[in-house]
Design an enzyme around this catalytic site. Structure first.
Site, PDB file in Angstrom:
ATOM      1  N   TYR A  15     -16.760 -12.797   0.184  1.00  0.00           N
ATOM      2  CA  TYR A  15     -16.700 -14.181   0.651  1.00  0.00           C
ATOM      3  C   TYR A  15     -16.897 -15.111  -0.550  1.00  0.00           C
ATOM      4  CZ  TYR A  15     -17.701 -18.049   3.992  1.00  0.00           C
ATOM      5  OH  TYR A  15     -17.677 -19.206   4.729  1.00  0.00           O
ATOM      6  N   CYS A  16     -15.927 -16.009  -0.780  1.00  0.00           N
ATOM      7  CA  CYS A  16     -16.008 -17.019  -1.824  1.00  0.00           C
ATOM      8  C   CYS A  16     -16.246 -16.357  -3.184  1.00  0.00           C
ATOM      9  CB  CYS A  16     -17.099 -18.035  -1.477  1.00  0.00           C
ATOM     10  SG  CYS A  16     -17.087 -19.513  -2.527  1.00  0.00           S
ATOM     11  N   ILE A  17     -17.305 -16.713  -3.906  1.00  0.00           N
ATOM     12  CA  ILE A  17     -17.545 -16.114  -5.212  1.00  0.00           C
ATOM     13  C   ILE A  17     -17.830 -14.616  -5.080  1.00  0.00           C
ATOM     14  CG2 ILE A  17     -20.026 -16.612  -5.243  1.00  0.00           C
ATOM     15  CD1 ILE A  17     -19.789 -17.106  -8.242  1.00  0.00           C
ATOM     16  N   GLY A  77     -16.116 -12.776  -3.155  1.00  0.00           N
ATOM     17  CA  GLY A  77     -14.761 -12.240  -3.174  1.00  0.00           C
ATOM     18  C   GLY A  77     -14.185 -12.195  -4.570  1.00  0.00           C
ATOM     19  N   PHE A 137     -12.638 -13.557   2.237  1.00  0.00           N
ATOM     20  CA  PHE A 137     -12.876 -14.785   2.987  1.00  0.00           C
ATOM     21  C   PHE A 137     -12.896 -15.953   1.997  1.00  0.00           C
ATOM     22  CE2 PHE A 137     -15.826 -12.513   6.305  1.00  0.00           C
ATOM     23  CZ  PHE A 137     -14.739 -11.807   6.788  1.00  0.00           C
TER      24      PHE A 137
END
Length: 587
Positions: free
Chosen positions: A320-322, A324, A348
């Site tokens: 998710y975000c960083i 990811g 995500f």
């Protein structure tokens, strides 16, 4: 009137106390940082102004546009004063909640204030976009600064020009202002001289009691992570575990808010053995932890721990975000080493190509990164959580700053309990070495997408990643815009599924099927641009989670007896949510 006068004096006294406190050492430090921002803003706006000075004809034309707007407003106001039906010259966006009070429409004076403000603010934004002879980064910064100024000077933010605040002040004889200045003083005291606006009732939530409730255990920990394994709720589970890497810019429980919103609880109910990494809230002792450390001590150690906990070498992973971005980097590193333990990857709201990154690009250039580096050195090698929180709040200042200025300080109301805003305020620190590497390598130089980033002695090549990939984006995401996320469809070599969800960076992800909110778009084709993709996409109402579930089942494996935390090679260390997530940044 006597009571009103007394309360105005009380409010002024409390305001003066807050101002004196803001003049303390911490407040002066914040003021010095503000002066750096003022100089940067001044230089940027001077570049814009210089463009118009060099072209007097365009300057005159822009002035005529502004005056035409005001002349039109004067004409419609005159007609309305004389009793004629008129249409507004300009109206706020449907999503703009600042002018929802009926008096902004019904009262001629307040309607004039509102429309005058909207004409000026829209004109300013248009002039920035029309500026010639400046580079794209300067234009983006100027546009951001103009929006901040416009948001700050909205008539809704001031006592004498906000009809709701005026009504409340008269109805309560100014008690709202006394209470509001008390809130202001408390917020400055909590920030040790720096203003920390309270967006929600921080006493309304307790981790493990009414938030982050999904039953589970901590089965592994090191300096950077605790690994949570959740208890099964089905007799059988998919053979391949699900390992989730949340962002460490915030805490993991965004994926486990209340039970109705919890992605973790939902995934467990679908028959997955779910593991989630809970990142440490680092202090100065961890200042030298690098992005590489987050890969080895985060991704690799978690993979080893999952194998010991379940006996399974292979997992499906989510970032998710960083988290990811780290997952993508690790996948490239693993591909170079022939490590095939991750069999599919879901992202995500994740960027791996940063050429069209979101509003955070405003803060990305060598000068500003160097200032952040100096700021982190002054705080023992970490970026304070409040600094990141302030940055993200500025990206949506009307909703996350000025609406609370009005509610808390002018109307004197308490902020309402809201789990998402509690999580948002539960900020984390950033280790200096990791954070500066991330800003320079990803945002400034785009080295991950360009194949120039190096981790663990390996040059990362995303084209070597051949596993199935699911890319989730959100249509209104201002941090990881869908057009930026879409670029990853060209970087991975395996089968890639891309979707766009309704809403933004958080609500677009945390949207359980039971909520029956928003929508998502799918398209099996991969045209050259995201706009072409969206034009040919199919819209489906509701949550995208069932679509992901259908996709992930293809690589989840057969069903096996459910696994219980601690029943194999790793002992239980403590109950979820664990101790790492409990550490507050102000402790």
């Amino acid at each position: 009137m006597g009571a009103l006068a007394v309360n105005l004096i009380k409010a002024a006294t409390l305001g003066q106390k807050a101002a004196r406190l803001m003049a303390t050492s911490e407040g002066r430090s914040a003021a010095e940082s503000t002066m750096l921002d003022v100089r940067r803003i001044g230089k940027t706006m001077l570049d814009v102004a210089s463009s118009y000075v060099r072209d007097p004809a365009r300057l005159v034309e822009s002035q005529i546009q502004l005056w035409n707007g005001y002349i039109g407003l004067f004409q419609t106001a005159t007609k309305r004063f004389l009793g004629e039906e008129t249409k507004p010259v300009v109206e706020p966006a449907r999503s703009d909640k600042r002018f929802k009070d009926p008096e902004w429409q019904n009262n001629l004076v307040f309607d004039l204030l509102k429309q005058s403000y909207l004409i000026a603010s829209q004109w300013l934004a248009q002039q920035v976009q029309a500026t010639q002879g400046i580079d794209a980064h300067t234009r983006k910064k100027a546009d951001f600064y103009v929006r901040q100024f416009a948001n700050a000077f909205s008539p809704s933010n001031f006592l004498l020009t906000n009809p709701e605040v005026l009504r409340t002040t008269l109805a309560t004889n100014g008690e709202n202002l006394v209470q509001g200045m008390q809130h202001l003083l408390e917020d400055v005291e909590r920030g040790n001289g720096k203003l920390q606006i309270q967006q929600t009732d921080m006493k309304a939530f307790r981790l493990g009691e009414n938030i982050a409730l999904t039953p589970g255990k901590v089965v592994y920990q090191n300096d950077l992570i605790q690994l949570l394994q959740y208890e099964p709720t089905t007799d059988k589970v998919h053979k391949r575990p699900l390992l989730i890497f949340p962002p460490w810019i915030n805490k993991y429980y965004i994926l486990d808010l209340t039970p109705e919103k919890s992605f973790v609880k939902w995934a467990v109910a679908q028959g997955f053995t779910v593991f989630v990494v809970s990142w440490v809230n680092p202090d100065a002792q961890l200042a030298m932890k690098s992005f590489e450390s987050y890969m080895f001590d985060g991704v690799y150690d978690a993979l080893d721990a999952v194998e010991k906990a379940t006996g399974e070498k292979e997992v499906n992973a989510i970032g998710y975000c960083i988290g990811g971005t780290l997952l993508a980097s690790s996948l490239a590193h693993m591909a170079s080493k022939g490590d095939k333990r991750i069999k599919s990857a879901t992202f995500f709201a994740t960027q791996v190509d940063f050429t069209e990154a979101g509003d955070l690009q405003v803060f990305i250039d060598e000068e500003q990164i160097s200032e952040v580096e100096q700021q982190m050195e002054a705080h023992g090698g970490v970026l304070e959580g409040s600094a990141m929180a302030s940055t993200f709040n500025m990206l949506r200042s009307n909703e996350l700053i000025w609406s609370y200025v009005v509610n808390n300080y002018l109307l004197g109301r308490e902020p309402v309990p809201f789990d998402l805003l509690y999580w948002n305020a539960d900020a984390t620190r950033m280790p200096a070495k990791m954070h500066i590497f991330y800003l320079r390598e990803c945002y400034l130089r785009n080295n991950l997408a360009e194949g120039r980033m190096e981790l663990g002695g390996v040059n990362l090549d995303l084209s070597k990643v051949t596993i199935p990939v699911y890319l989730q984006s959100s249509r209104e995401d201002h941090i990881a815009p869908y057009n930026s996320v879409y670029k990853a469809t060209r970087l991975f070599s395996g089968p890639v599924k891309f979707i766009i969800a309704g809403s933004g960076h958080i609500a677009g992800v945390i949207n359980p099927p039971t909520a029956q909110k928003y929508q998502y778009w799918t398209n099996d084709e991969r045209p050259a641009t995201p706009d072409a993709w969206l034009a040919g996409a199919t819209e489906t109402a509701g949550s995208w989670w069932p679509d992901w579930h259908k996709w992930i089942k293809e690589t989840a494996g057969d069903h096996v007896p459910a696994r219980v935390p601690g029943d194999r090679g790793l002992p239980v260390l403590e109950n979820a949510p664990g101790s790492y997530v409990m550490v507050k940044s102000d402790e």
